[in-house]
Design a protein around this motif. Structure first.
Motif, PDB file in Angstrom:
ATOM      1  N   MET A   1       0.852  -1.181   0.000  1.00 56.68           N
ATOM      2  CA  MET A   1       0.000   0.000   0.000  1.00 56.68           C
ATOM      3  C   MET A   1       0.894   1.238   0.000  1.00 56.68           C
ATOM      4  O   MET A   1       1.833   1.318   0.754  1.00 56.68           O
ATOM      5  CB  MET A   1      -0.887  -0.028   1.240  1.00 56.68           C
ATOM      6  CG  MET A   1      -1.810   1.163   1.342  1.00 56.68           C
ATOM      7  SD  MET A   1      -2.925   1.126   2.774  1.00 56.68           S
ATOM      8  CE  MET A   1      -3.845  -0.347   2.434  1.00 56.68           C
ATOM      9  N   PRO A   2       0.589   2.232  -0.843  1.00 60.44           N
ATOM     10  CA  PRO A   2       1.383   3.461  -0.853  1.00 60.44           C
ATOM     11  C   PRO A   2       1.341   4.154   0.498  1.00 60.44           C
ATOM     12  O   PRO A   2       0.381   4.039   1.243  1.00 60.44           O
ATOM     13  CB  PRO A   2       0.695   4.320  -1.927  1.00 60.44           C
ATOM     14  CG  PRO A   2      -0.091   3.370  -2.747  1.00 60.44           C
ATOM     15  CD  PRO A   2      -0.458   2.230  -1.842  1.00 60.44           C
ATOM     16  N   VAL A   3       2.393   4.854   0.797  1.00 62.17           N
ATOM     17  CA  VAL A   3       2.482   5.573   2.060  1.00 62.17           C
ATOM     18  C   VAL A   3       1.666   6.855   1.967  1.00 62.17           C
ATOM     19  O   VAL A   3       1.937   7.708   1.129  1.00 62.17           O
ATOM     20  CB  VAL A   3       3.960   5.904   2.375  1.00 62.17           C
ATOM     21  CG1 VAL A   3       4.063   6.682   3.667  1.00 62.17           C
ATOM     22  CG2 VAL A   3       4.784   4.637   2.416  1.00 62.17           C
ATOM     23  N   PRO A   4       0.621   7.026   2.814  1.00 66.96           N
ATOM     24  CA  PRO A   4      -0.196   8.234   2.757  1.00 66.96           C
ATOM     25  C   PRO A   4       0.611   9.505   2.962  1.00 66.96           C
ATOM     26  O   PRO A   4       0.291  10.536   2.414  1.00 66.96           O
ATOM     27  CB  PRO A   4      -1.213   8.036   3.881  1.00 66.96           C
ATOM     28  CG  PRO A   4      -1.284   6.563   4.086  1.00 66.96           C
ATOM     29  CD  PRO A   4       0.100   6.054   3.769  1.00 66.96           C
ATOM     30  N   GLY A   5       1.667   9.459   3.755  1.00 64.97           N
ATOM     31  CA  GLY A   5       2.460  10.649   4.022  1.00 64.97           C
ATOM     32  C   GLY A   5       3.112  11.220   2.779  1.00 64.97           C
ATOM     33  O   GLY A   5       3.473  12.381   2.742  1.00 64.97           O
ATOM     34  N   SER A   6       3.273  10.406   1.739  1.00 56.52           N
ATOM     35  CA  SER A   6       3.892  10.878   0.509  1.00 56.52           C
ATOM     36  C   SER A   6       2.868  11.540  -0.416  1.00 56.52           C
ATOM     37  O   SER A   6       3.186  11.898  -1.531  1.00 56.52           O
ATOM     38  CB  SER A   6       4.577   9.710  -0.216  1.00 56.52           C
ATOM     39  OG  SER A   6       3.609   8.776  -0.650  1.00 56.52           O
ATOM     40  N   LEU A  11      -3.404  15.230  -4.563  1.00 59.64           N
ATOM     41  CA  LEU A  11      -3.780  13.809  -4.519  1.00 59.64           C
ATOM     42  C   LEU A  11      -4.808  13.567  -3.422  1.00 59.64           C
ATOM     43  O   LEU A  11      -5.804  12.868  -3.622  1.00 59.64           O
ATOM     44  CB  LEU A  11      -2.554  12.929  -4.275  1.00 59.64           C
ATOM     45  CG  LEU A  11      -1.507  12.862  -5.384  1.00 59.64           C
ATOM     46  CD1 LEU A  11      -0.337  11.996  -4.950  1.00 59.64           C
ATOM     47  CD2 LEU A  11      -2.103  12.323  -6.664  1.00 59.64           C
ATOM     48  N   TYR A  12      -4.565  14.155  -2.270  1.00 60.00           N
ATOM     49  CA  TYR A  12      -5.483  13.995  -1.138  1.00 60.00           C
ATOM     50  C   TYR A  12      -6.867  14.567  -1.493  1.00 60.00           C
ATOM     51  O   TYR A  12      -7.895  13.922  -1.262  1.00 60.00           O
ATOM     52  CB  TYR A  12      -4.889  14.679   0.091  1.00 60.00           C
ATOM     53  CG  TYR A  12      -5.778  14.677   1.302  1.00 60.00           C
ATOM     54  CD1 TYR A  12      -6.140  13.496   1.929  1.00 60.00           C
ATOM     55  CD2 TYR A  12      -6.254  15.869   1.827  1.00 60.00           C
ATOM     56  CE1 TYR A  12      -6.956  13.497   3.052  1.00 60.00           C
ATOM     57  CE2 TYR A  12      -7.062  15.880   2.949  1.00 60.00           C
ATOM     58  CZ  TYR A  12      -7.410  14.688   3.557  1.00 60.00           C
ATOM     59  OH  TYR A  12      -8.220  14.702   4.667  1.00 60.00           O
ATOM     60  N   LEU A  69     -12.646   5.198  -6.856  1.00 62.21           N
ATOM     61  CA  LEU A  69     -11.611   4.652  -5.984  1.00 62.21           C
ATOM     62  C   LEU A  69     -11.645   3.129  -6.041  1.00 62.21           C
ATOM     63  O   LEU A  69     -12.721   2.527  -6.117  1.00 62.21           O
ATOM     64  CB  LEU A  69     -11.848   5.068  -4.533  1.00 62.21           C
ATOM     65  CG  LEU A  69     -11.692   6.541  -4.184  1.00 62.21           C
ATOM     66  CD1 LEU A  69     -12.082   6.763  -2.719  1.00 62.21           C
ATOM     67  CD2 LEU A  69     -10.267   6.996  -4.420  1.00 62.21           C
ATOM     68  N   THR A  70     -10.483   2.522  -5.980  1.00 61.11           N
ATOM     69  CA  THR A  70     -10.400   1.081  -5.780  1.00 61.11           C
ATOM     70  C   THR A  70     -10.511   0.823  -4.281  1.00 61.11           C
ATOM     71  O   THR A  70     -10.498   1.769  -3.473  1.00 61.11           O
ATOM     72  CB  THR A  70      -9.058   0.530  -6.300  1.00 61.11           C
ATOM     73  OG1 THR A  70      -8.001   1.136  -5.538  1.00 61.11           O
ATOM     74  CG2 THR A  70      -8.864   0.813  -7.786  1.00 61.11           C
ATOM     75  N   ASP A  71     -10.587  -0.431  -3.889  1.00 59.58           N
ATOM     76  CA  ASP A  71     -10.605  -0.747  -2.455  1.00 59.58           C
ATOM     77  C   ASP A  71      -9.331  -0.223  -1.801  1.00 59.58           C
ATOM     78  O   ASP A  71      -9.376   0.333  -0.701  1.00 59.58           O
ATOM     79  CB  ASP A  71     -10.731  -2.254  -2.238  1.00 59.58           C
ATOM     80  CG  ASP A  71     -12.117  -2.779  -2.594  1.00 59.58           C
ATOM     81  OD1 ASP A  71     -13.072  -1.967  -2.657  1.00 59.58           O
ATOM     82  OD2 ASP A  71     -12.254  -3.998  -2.808  1.00 59.58           O
ATOM     83  N   GLU A  72      -8.199  -0.390  -2.479  1.00 59.03           N
ATOM     84  CA  GLU A  72      -6.935   0.114  -1.943  1.00 59.03           C
ATOM     85  C   GLU A  72      -6.962   1.643  -1.858  1.00 59.03           C
ATOM     86  O   GLU A  72      -6.481   2.230  -0.892  1.00 59.03           O
ATOM     87  CB  GLU A  72      -5.762  -0.338  -2.804  1.00 59.03           C
ATOM     88  CG  GLU A  72      -4.426   0.022  -2.203  1.00 59.03           C
ATOM     89  CD  GLU A  72      -3.243  -0.576  -2.946  1.00 59.03           C
ATOM     90  OE1 GLU A  72      -2.116  -0.272  -2.526  1.00 59.03           O
ATOM     91  OE2 GLU A  72      -3.435  -1.311  -3.926  1.00 59.03           O
ATOM     92  N   GLY A  73      -7.550   2.290  -2.856  1.00 57.54           N
ATOM     93  CA  GLY A  73      -7.662   3.744  -2.846  1.00 57.54           C
ATOM     94  C   GLY A  73      -8.490   4.239  -1.684  1.00 57.54           C
ATOM     95  O   GLY A  73      -8.161   5.233  -1.037  1.00 57.54           O
ATOM     96  N   ARG A  74      -9.565   3.520  -1.401  1.00 56.62           N
ATOM     97  CA  ARG A  74     -10.416   3.911  -0.267  1.00 56.62           C
ATOM     98  C   ARG A  74      -9.648   3.747   1.047  1.00 56.62           C
ATOM     99  O   ARG A  74      -9.715   4.605   1.924  1.00 56.62           O
ATOM    100  CB  ARG A  74     -11.686   3.049  -0.251  1.00 56.62           C
ATOM    101  CG  ARG A  74     -12.751   3.561   0.669  1.00 56.62           C
ATOM    102  CD  ARG A  74     -14.090   2.867   0.512  1.00 56.62           C
ATOM    103  NE  ARG A  74     -14.490   2.396  -0.789  1.00 56.62           N
ATOM    104  CZ  ARG A  74     -14.794   3.141  -1.859  1.00 56.62           C
ATOM    105  NH1 ARG A  74     -14.738   4.451  -1.759  1.00 56.62           N
ATOM    106  NH2 ARG A  74     -15.155   2.616  -3.000  1.00 56.62           N
ATOM    107  N   ALA A  75      -8.876   2.672   1.175  1.00 58.57           N
ATOM    108  CA  ALA A  75      -8.094   2.453   2.397  1.00 58.57           C
ATOM    109  C   ALA A  75      -7.033   3.538   2.563  1.00 58.57           C
ATOM    110  O   ALA A  75      -6.834   4.057   3.666  1.00 58.57           O
ATOM    111  CB  ALA A  75      -7.443   1.068   2.350  1.00 58.57           C
ATOM    112  N   VAL A  76      -6.359   3.902   1.475  1.00 63.26           N
ATOM    113  CA  VAL A  76      -5.338   4.950   1.531  1.00 63.26           C
ATOM    114  C   VAL A  76      -5.980   6.294   1.868  1.00 63.26           C
ATOM    115  O   VAL A  76      -5.460   7.057   2.673  1.00 63.26           O
ATOM    116  CB  VAL A  76      -4.541   5.017   0.209  1.00 63.26           C
ATOM    117  CG1 VAL A  76      -3.703   6.280   0.127  1.00 63.26           C
ATOM    118  CG2 VAL A  76      -3.664   3.784   0.074  1.00 63.26           C
ATOM    119  N   MET A  77      -7.149   6.572   1.269  1.00 67.55           N
ATOM    120  CA  MET A  77      -7.845   7.828   1.548  1.00 67.55           C
ATOM    121  C   MET A  77      -8.216   7.905   3.025  1.00 67.55           C
ATOM    122  O   MET A  77      -8.037   8.935   3.663  1.00 67.55           O
ATOM    123  CB  MET A  77      -9.095   7.942   0.674  1.00 67.55           C
ATOM    124  CG  MET A  77      -9.827   9.283   0.782  1.00 67.55           C
ATOM    125  SD  MET A  77     -10.959   9.463   2.174  1.00 67.55           S
ATOM    126  CE  MET A  77     -12.082   8.127   1.902  1.00 67.55           C
TER     127      MET A  77
END
Length: 118
Positions: A1-6, A11-12, A69-77
């Motif tokens: 999973m991408p790091v949200p801090g980056s 993007l946010y 959003l993908t499932d991963e996108g929702r989790a990162v968001m």
């Protein structure tokens, strides 16, 4: 999973709006995020490369891509949003209620001036 801090503000903002308005077009998303369409295309390309969104042709308008959003996108968001809430709370705690009210008023005026300069 991408790091949200980056994740930068564009993007946010895009992830937040996509969670709120699944299927939105890139042009409409650009308007909501306050960026140009070319900038939004770069943001969406970045999000798509990270597996956070999917883009599919609109049912009737084949030249319009719907973005979700993908499932991963929702989790990162959700992770990024939780981080933003922590920062907002820390900032709010650094001021008295009177100072927060004054800051909100001043920032509101700044936003009005900036909007008028667009």
């Amino acid at each position: 999973m991408p790091v949200p801090g980056s994740m930068g503000p564009p993007l946010y903002a895009a992830l937040l709006w996509l969670a709120e308005k699944p299927g939105i077009s890139a042009a409409a998303l650009a308007r909501l995020c306050g960026v140009t369409p070319p900038t939004m295309n770069t943001v969406l390309k970045n999000l798509q490369e990270r597996g956070l969104i999917e883009r599919t042709p609109h049912e009737w308008h084949r030249n319009v891509l719907e973005t979700r959003l993908t499932d991963e996108g929702r989790a990162v968001m959700e992770l990024a949003d939780a981080g933003a809430v922590r920062v907002e709370r820390a900032l709010a705690a650094a001021f008295t209620e009177e100072e927060r009210d004054q800051l909100i008023e001043l920032l509101g005026r700044c936003a009005e001036v900036l909007e008028a300069q667009r």
